[in-house]
Design a protein around this motif. Structure first.
Motif, PDB file in Angstrom:
ATOM      1  N   ARG A  41       0.755  -1.126   0.138  1.00 21.80           N
ATOM      2  CA  ARG A  41      -0.029   0.180  -0.084  1.00 21.80           C
ATOM      3  C   ARG A  41       0.743   1.272   0.125  1.00 21.80           C
ATOM      4  N   PHE A  42       1.889   1.095   0.839  1.00 27.46           N
ATOM      5  CA  PHE A  42       2.758   2.419   0.968  1.00 27.46           C
ATOM      6  C   PHE A  42       3.568   2.567  -0.500  1.00 27.46           C
ATOM      7  N   VAL A  43       4.042   1.512  -0.904  1.00 26.42           N
ATOM      8  CA  VAL A  43       4.676   2.042  -2.489  1.00 26.42           C
ATOM      9  C   VAL A  43       3.723   2.127  -3.661  1.00 26.42           C
ATOM     10  N   GLY A  44       2.311   1.650  -3.447  1.00 24.36           N
ATOM     11  CA  GLY A  44       1.435   2.196  -4.378  1.00 24.36           C
ATOM     12  C   GLY A  44       1.051   3.482  -4.246  1.00 24.36           C
ATOM     13  N   CYS A  45       0.908   4.111  -3.132  1.00 24.43           N
ATOM     14  CA  CYS A  45       0.848   5.508  -2.896  1.00 24.43           C
ATOM     15  C   CYS A  45       1.840   6.339  -3.438  1.00 24.43           C
ATOM     16  N   VAL A  46       3.236   5.881  -3.131  1.00 26.56           N
ATOM     17  CA  VAL A  46       4.477   6.659  -3.436  1.00 26.56           C
ATOM     18  C   VAL A  46       4.398   6.641  -4.947  1.00 26.56           C
ATOM     19  N   LEU A  47       4.061   5.591  -5.573  1.00 27.01           N
ATOM     20  CA  LEU A  47       4.401   5.464  -7.129  1.00 27.01           C
ATOM     21  C   LEU A  47       3.136   6.251  -7.957  1.00 27.01           C
ATOM     22  N   GLN A  48       2.182   6.651  -7.152  1.00 25.28           N
ATOM     23  CA  GLN A  48       1.031   7.470  -7.831  1.00 25.28           C
ATOM     24  C   GLN A  48       1.084   9.045  -7.128  1.00 25.28           C
ATOM     25  N   ALA A  49       2.454   9.319  -6.602  1.00 27.15           N
ATOM     26  CA  ALA A  49       2.571  10.526  -5.928  1.00 27.15           C
ATOM     27  C   ALA A  49       1.480  11.004  -5.098  1.00 27.15           C
ATOM     28  N   ARG A  50       1.135   9.998  -4.304  1.00 28.13           N
ATOM     29  CA  ARG A  50      -0.093  10.461  -3.190  1.00 28.13           C
ATOM     30  C   ARG A  50       0.659  10.478  -1.991  1.00 28.13           C
ATOM     31  N   PHE A  51       1.519  11.426  -1.716  1.00 21.79           N
ATOM     32  CA  PHE A  51       2.361  11.275  -0.523  1.00 21.79           C
ATOM     33  C   PHE A  51       1.602  11.632   0.770  1.00 21.79           C
ATOM     34  N   ARG A  52       0.588  12.340   0.682  1.00 24.38           N
ATOM     35  CA  ARG A  52      -0.238  12.118   2.074  1.00 24.38           C
ATOM     36  C   ARG A  52      -1.011  11.002   2.388  1.00 24.38           C
ATOM     37  N   ASP A  53      -1.193  10.269   1.488  1.00 26.24           N
ATOM     38  CA  ASP A  53      -1.775   9.142   1.598  1.00 26.24           C
ATOM     39  C   ASP A  53      -0.714   8.103   1.971  1.00 26.24           C
ATOM     40  N   SER A  54       0.566   8.008   1.487  1.00 26.40           N
ATOM     41  CA  SER A  54       1.623   7.246   1.827  1.00 26.40           C
ATOM     42  C   SER A  54       1.883   7.506   3.450  1.00 26.40           C
ATOM     43  N   GLY A  55       1.729   8.697   3.627  1.00 22.41           N
ATOM     44  CA  GLY A  55       1.930   9.177   5.123  1.00 22.41           C
ATOM     45  C   GLY A  55       0.907   8.497   6.023  1.00 22.41           C
ATOM     46  N   SER A  56      -0.451   8.508   5.582  1.00 21.66           N
ATOM     47  CA  SER A  56      -1.388   7.892   6.518  1.00 21.66           C
ATOM     48  C   SER A  56      -1.244   6.120   6.612  1.00 21.66           C
ATOM     49  N   VAL A  57      -0.567   5.632   5.535  1.00 17.56           N
ATOM     50  CA  VAL A  57      -0.512   4.145   5.388  1.00 17.56           C
ATOM     51  C   VAL A  57       0.654   3.926   6.491  1.00 17.56           C
ATOM     52  N   ASP A  88      -2.606  -1.071  -4.864  1.00 20.14           N
ATOM     53  CA  ASP A  88      -1.953  -2.179  -5.356  1.00 20.14           C
ATOM     54  C   ASP A  88      -1.381  -1.929  -6.571  1.00 20.14           C
ATOM     55  N   THR A  89      -0.339  -2.598  -7.008  1.00 20.84           N
ATOM     56  CA  THR A  89       0.253  -2.509  -8.392  1.00 20.84           C
ATOM     57  C   THR A  89      -0.542  -2.460  -9.565  1.00 20.84           C
ATOM     58  N   GLY A  90      -1.613  -3.030  -9.721  1.00 18.56           N
ATOM     59  CA  GLY A  90      -2.555  -2.706 -10.724  1.00 18.56           C
ATOM     60  C   GLY A  90      -3.127  -1.487 -10.767  1.00 18.56           C
ATOM     61  N   GLN A  91      -3.415  -1.137  -9.559  1.00 17.02           N
ATOM     62  CA  GLN A  91      -3.899   0.368  -9.545  1.00 17.02           C
ATOM     63  C   GLN A  91      -2.811   1.479 -10.041  1.00 17.02           C
ATOM     64  N   VAL A  92      -1.750   1.273  -9.590  1.00 15.49           N
ATOM     65  CA  VAL A  92      -0.419   1.967  -9.866  1.00 15.49           C
ATOM     66  C   VAL A  92      -0.415   2.054 -11.567  1.00 15.49           C
ATOM     67  N   LEU A  93      -0.382   0.840 -12.018  1.00 10.42           N
ATOM     68  CA  LEU A  93      -0.295   0.845 -13.575  1.00 10.42           C
ATOM     69  C   LEU A  93      -1.715   1.574 -14.189  1.00 10.42           C
ATOM     70  N   GLY A  94      -2.886   1.585 -13.557  1.00 10.82           N
ATOM     71  CA  GLY A  94      -3.926   2.183 -13.976  1.00 10.82           C
ATOM     72  C   GLY A  94      -3.877   3.648 -13.942  1.00 10.82           C
ATOM     73  N   PHE A 125       5.795  -9.486  -4.724  1.00  9.49           N
ATOM     74  CA  PHE A 125       7.025  -8.960  -4.349  1.00  9.49           C
ATOM     75  C   PHE A 125       7.073  -7.897  -3.019  1.00  9.49           C
ATOM     76  N   LEU A 126       5.885  -7.162  -2.978  1.00  7.38           N
ATOM     77  CA  LEU A 126       5.718  -6.222  -1.841  1.00  7.38           C
ATOM     78  C   LEU A 126       5.164  -6.873  -0.688  1.00  7.38           C
ATOM     79  N   ASP A 127       4.589  -8.281  -0.906  1.00  2.86           N
ATOM     80  CA  ASP A 127       3.970  -9.118   0.204  1.00  2.86           C
ATOM     81  C   ASP A 127       5.160  -9.286   1.254  1.00  2.86           C
ATOM     82  N   PRO A 128       5.224  -9.138   2.273  1.00  2.00           N
ATOM     83  CA  PRO A 128       6.343  -9.717   3.263  1.00  2.00           C
ATOM     84  C   PRO A 128       6.341 -11.099   3.349  1.00  2.00           C
TER      85      PRO A 128
END
Length: 185
Positions: A41-57, A88-94, A125-128
């Motif tokens: 979730r964190f990587v998905g937010c960062v890759l979409q430049a949703r930095f506020r959401d990545s902070g929330s995550v 998720d990665t599919g959302q990032v690609l979309g 790969f992002l799943d621990p």
């Protein structure tokens, strides 16, 4: 394949599981799995430049891991009203403008499309839990997660199947609408 898997394996397992564990325990298990999914979730937010959401995550993960007792409780939502972001990665690609491509029905995964199928690889790969030494433990954990989630939504699959003229087309359309809504958010 997926229909038979659901009726012959997953539904009986989820039904038995629900009889053994009360709903509050199953909700806690779901919360722990959600908490462990933070890296994706964190990587998905960062890759979409949703930095506020990545902070929330990150904040949700910190709060739920500590105050929420390893994620058992969703203390971030309950106490501080910090909403979850299910990226998720599919959302990032979309979000990057990659279209869905052809519709697919993946064995064991269900409805998907070409973009989201590729995204599943990134999500893995992002799943621990993917990095556990024994692959059977990873398979068992994911099977447990699916069983737990099904036990919390009994009869949903049967309702969609009963309401559809063509169940395959119905599932495909529901999936595409759901994914488009997530990407538009």
């Amino acid at each position: 394949v997926n229909d038979k898997l659901y009726f012959w394996v997953l539904k009986p397992m989820a039904t038995g599981y629900a009889k053994i564990l009360p709903k509050p325990v199953r909700l806690g298990v779901r919360n722990m799995f959600d908490n462990a999914a933070m890296p994706g979730r964190f990587v998905g937010c960062v890759l979409q430049a949703r930095f506020r959401d990545s902070g929330s995550v990150l904040a949700r993960f910190g709060i739920n891991t500590t105050v929420g007792i390893l994620g058992w409780r969703d203390a971030a939502q309950e106490n501080w009203d910090i909403a979850a972001h299910r990226e998720d990665t599919g959302q990032v690609l979309g979000a990057w403008g990659i279209g869905p491509g052809i519709s697919l029905t993946l064995p064991l995964f269900g409805p998907s499309n070409a973009r989201d199928a590729v995204g599943l690889v990134g999500d893995m790969f992002l799943d621990p839990t993917h990095y556990l030494a024994d692959p059977w433990v990873w398979i068992g954990l994911n099977g447990g997660k699916v069983t737990n989630n099904l036990s919390l939504a009994p009869g949903e699959y049967e309702k969609t199947k009963a309401a559809a003229l063509d169940h395959y087309v119905s599932l495909r359309d529901m999936y595409e609408q759901y994914r488009n809504r997530l990407i538009d958010e």
